[in-house]
Design a protein around this motif. Structure first.
Motif, short mmCIF file in Angstrom:
data_model
loop_
_atom_site.label_atom_id
_atom_site.label_comp_id
_atom_site.label_asym_id
_atom_site.label_seq_id
_atom_site.Cartn_x
_atom_site.Cartn_y
_atom_site.Cartn_z
N THR A 174 0.83 -1.20 0.00
CA THR A 174 0.00 0.00 0.00
C THR A 174 0.87 1.25 0.00
OG1 THR A 174 -1.80 -1.14 1.16
CG2 THR A 174 -1.78 1.26 1.26
N ARG A 175 1.92 1.25 0.80
CA ARG A 175 2.82 2.41 0.84
C ARG A 175 3.51 2.60 -0.50
NH1 ARG A 175 6.82 1.21 4.94
NH2 ARG A 175 5.11 1.51 6.39
N LEU A 176 3.93 1.51 -1.12
CA LEU A 176 4.60 1.60 -2.42
C LEU A 176 3.67 2.16 -3.48
CD1 LEU A 176 6.93 0.95 -4.38
CD2 LEU A 176 6.01 -1.38 -4.55
N VAL A 177 2.43 1.70 -3.50
CA VAL A 177 1.47 2.17 -4.50
C VAL A 177 1.14 3.65 -4.28
CG1 VAL A 177 -0.93 1.93 -5.28
CG2 VAL A 177 0.50 -0.10 -4.99
N ALA A 178 1.03 4.04 -3.01
CA ALA A 178 0.70 5.43 -2.70
C ALA A 178 1.85 6.37 -3.02
CB ALA A 178 0.31 5.56 -1.22
N ALA A 179 3.08 5.88 -2.85
CA ALA A 179 4.26 6.74 -3.06
C ALA A 179 5.34 5.95 -3.80
CB ALA A 179 4.79 7.25 -1.73
N PRO A 180 5.18 5.77 -5.12
CA PRO A 180 6.18 4.99 -5.88
C PRO A 180 7.52 5.68 -5.98
CG PRO A 180 4.56 5.97 -7.35
CD PRO A 180 4.05 6.19 -5.96
N ARG A 181 7.56 6.99 -5.81
CA ARG A 181 8.80 7.77 -5.80
C ARG A 181 9.64 7.54 -7.06
NH1 ARG A 181 12.46 7.24 -2.01
NH2 ARG A 181 12.72 9.50 -1.73
N GLY A 182 8.96 7.53 -8.21
CA GLY A 182 9.66 7.46 -9.48
C GLY A 182 9.99 6.06 -9.97
N ARG A 183 9.65 5.03 -9.20
CA ARG A 183 9.94 3.66 -9.62
C ARG A 183 8.72 3.03 -10.26
NH1 ARG A 183 11.26 2.29 -3.57
NH2 ARG A 183 9.26 3.34 -3.62
N SER A 184 8.96 2.01 -11.08
CA SER A 184 7.85 1.19 -11.54
C SER A 184 7.37 0.34 -10.37
CB SER A 184 8.28 0.28 -12.70
OG SER A 184 9.16 -0.74 -12.23
N LEU A 185 6.13 -0.11 -10.45
CA LEU A 185 5.59 -0.95 -9.38
C LEU A 185 6.39 -2.24 -9.26
CD1 LEU A 185 3.49 -1.45 -7.23
CD2 LEU A 185 1.88 -2.16 -9.01
N GLU A 186 6.77 -2.80 -10.40
CA GLU A 186 7.54 -4.05 -10.37
C GLU A 186 8.89 -3.85 -9.70
OE1 GLU A 186 4.98 -4.28 -14.15
OE2 GLU A 186 6.02 -2.77 -12.96
N ALA A 187 9.55 -2.75 -10.03
CA ALA A 187 10.87 -2.49 -9.43
C ALA A 187 10.74 -2.28 -7.93
CB ALA A 187 11.50 -1.27 -10.08
N GLY A 188 9.70 -1.59 -7.50
CA GLY A 188 9.49 -1.37 -6.07
C GLY A 188 9.23 -2.66 -5.33
N LEU A 189 8.43 -3.55 -5.91
CA LEU A 189 8.14 -4.84 -5.28
C LEU A 189 9.39 -5.71 -5.22
CD1 LEU A 189 4.68 -5.55 -6.94
CD2 LEU A 189 5.10 -5.20 -4.49
N GLU A 190 10.21 -5.67 -6.27
CA GLU A 190 11.45 -6.44 -6.27
C GLU A 190 12.39 -5.94 -5.18
OE1 GLU A 190 15.16 -7.66 -9.25
OE2 GLU A 190 13.56 -6.34 -9.95
N SER A 191 12.46 -4.62 -5.02
CA SER A 191 13.31 -4.05 -3.98
C SER A 191 12.85 -4.48 -2.60
CB SER A 191 13.30 -2.52 -4.10
OG SER A 191 14.07 -1.94 -3.07
N LEU A 192 11.55 -4.47 -2.37
CA LEU A 192 11.01 -4.89 -1.08
C LEU A 192 11.29 -6.37 -0.83
CD1 LEU A 192 7.56 -3.04 -1.08
CD2 LEU A 192 9.50 -2.57 0.42
N SER A 193 11.16 -7.18 -1.86
CA SER A 193 11.43 -8.60 -1.72
C SER A 193 12.88 -8.86 -1.34
CB SER A 193 11.09 -9.32 -3.04
OG SER A 193 11.28 -10.71 -2.92
N LYS A 194 13.80 -8.10 -1.93
CA LYS A 194 15.21 -8.26 -1.60
C LYS A 194 15.49 -7.81 -0.17
CE LYS A 194 17.07 -7.88 -6.29
NZ LYS A 194 17.85 -7.04 -7.24
#
Length: 273
Positions: A174-194
């Motif tokens: 939810t935080r990622l979707v609300a504030a992607p901060r210039g990233r794609s959703l996929e890139a943000g999810l990958e970063s969180l997973s790592k």
């Protein structure tokens, strides 16, 4: 020290302080995550403030005192102290401070999941949700539509994740979707997973096979990869019929292709030699 190295060292120091802080179980890690995310959002909006707090011409202690005055009455003591410590450090670019704060917010949430015994589930759910987003263009469009309100996106995520995933997974996505901060959703999810994998000091192997692996196959593959890389390996499993009976393993930038049996047997031979 290079400018890039300055931010890297400042982030590493901040992560150490976060670990020391959250080692104390009396600290509410979820509250800490919310407050760090709020400070991140403020610094994203107030670029001039961010520049003042990272100005290399200003004394670190003066910047720390300013941070305490600004945030001390808005957030809890642990959060204010953590932010003050961060602005004492040297940063390559002003945005790097906000990036580090966002990372600490995610790590605090993952710490809460670790305490609750749900970190494994969070890792898997982040990976799975990333796969769903990648394969569902309508869902991706709905979650990344700039014209859609944050509340509408949040409601969509609650319908998808609420009650079906760990609370930490829903919070992070939810935080990622609300504030992607210039990233794609996929890139943000990958970063969180790592980050989730790193929280358990594990490496992530993305394993794609033509058919689901059996439990013994998963155990043998995990053990072989762990010995090859010298670290515990977390397997993110995916099925793709186009692999044509084989397996594809990606660890970081390295990709291993071949049949399951051949790769495990080859790994065993290399270890024995």
């Amino acid at each position: 020290m290079t400018a890039h190295g300055a931010s890297r060292e400042a982030t590493a120091a901040a992560r150490e302080r976060l670990d020391a802080l959250t080692d104390n179980t009396s600290v509410d890690a979820t509250k800490l995550a919310d407050e760090l995310a709020a400070v991140t959002a403020l610094l994203d909006r107030e670029v001039s403030l961010r520049r003042v707090l990272t100005d290399p011409a200003q004394a670190g202690e003066a910047k720390a005192e300013l941070a305490q005055r600004l945030f001390g009455s808005q957030v809890s003591g642990p959060t204010a102290d953590l932010v003050a410590g961060m602005v004492r450090s040297r940063w390559s670019q002003s945005r790097d401070l906000a990036d580090a704060l966002e990372e600490l917010a995610s790590l605090a949430d993952l710490t809460a999941a670790q305490r609750a015994g749900t970190l494994d589930s969070v890792e898997d759910e982040l990976f799975r949700f990333g796969r769903i987003v990648s394969s569902n263009t309508e869902l991706r469009a709905a979650l990344t539509n700039r014209k859609a309100g944050t509340s509408a996106k949040g409601e969509l995520l609650r319908s998808l994740l609420g009650g079906r995933s760990a609370a930490t997974t829903e919070r992070l996505v939810t935080r990622l979707v609300a504030a992607p901060r210039g990233r794609s959703l996929e890139a943000g999810l990958e970063s969180l997973s790592k980050l989730a994998a790193e929280r358990r000091d594990r490496m992530v192997a993305v394993v794609t096979s033509a058919v689901p692996l059996s439990d013994p196959q998963k155990q043998r593959l995990g053990a072989a990869l762990a010995k090859l890389y010298g670290r515990t390996m977390h397997l993110n499993l995916d099925v793709d019929s186009e692999v044509l009976g084989g397996i594809r393993v990606q660890v970081g930038d390295e990709v291993i292709n071949g049949s399951i049996a051949d790769r495990i047997e080859d790994a065993g031979r290399r270890l024995a030699s």
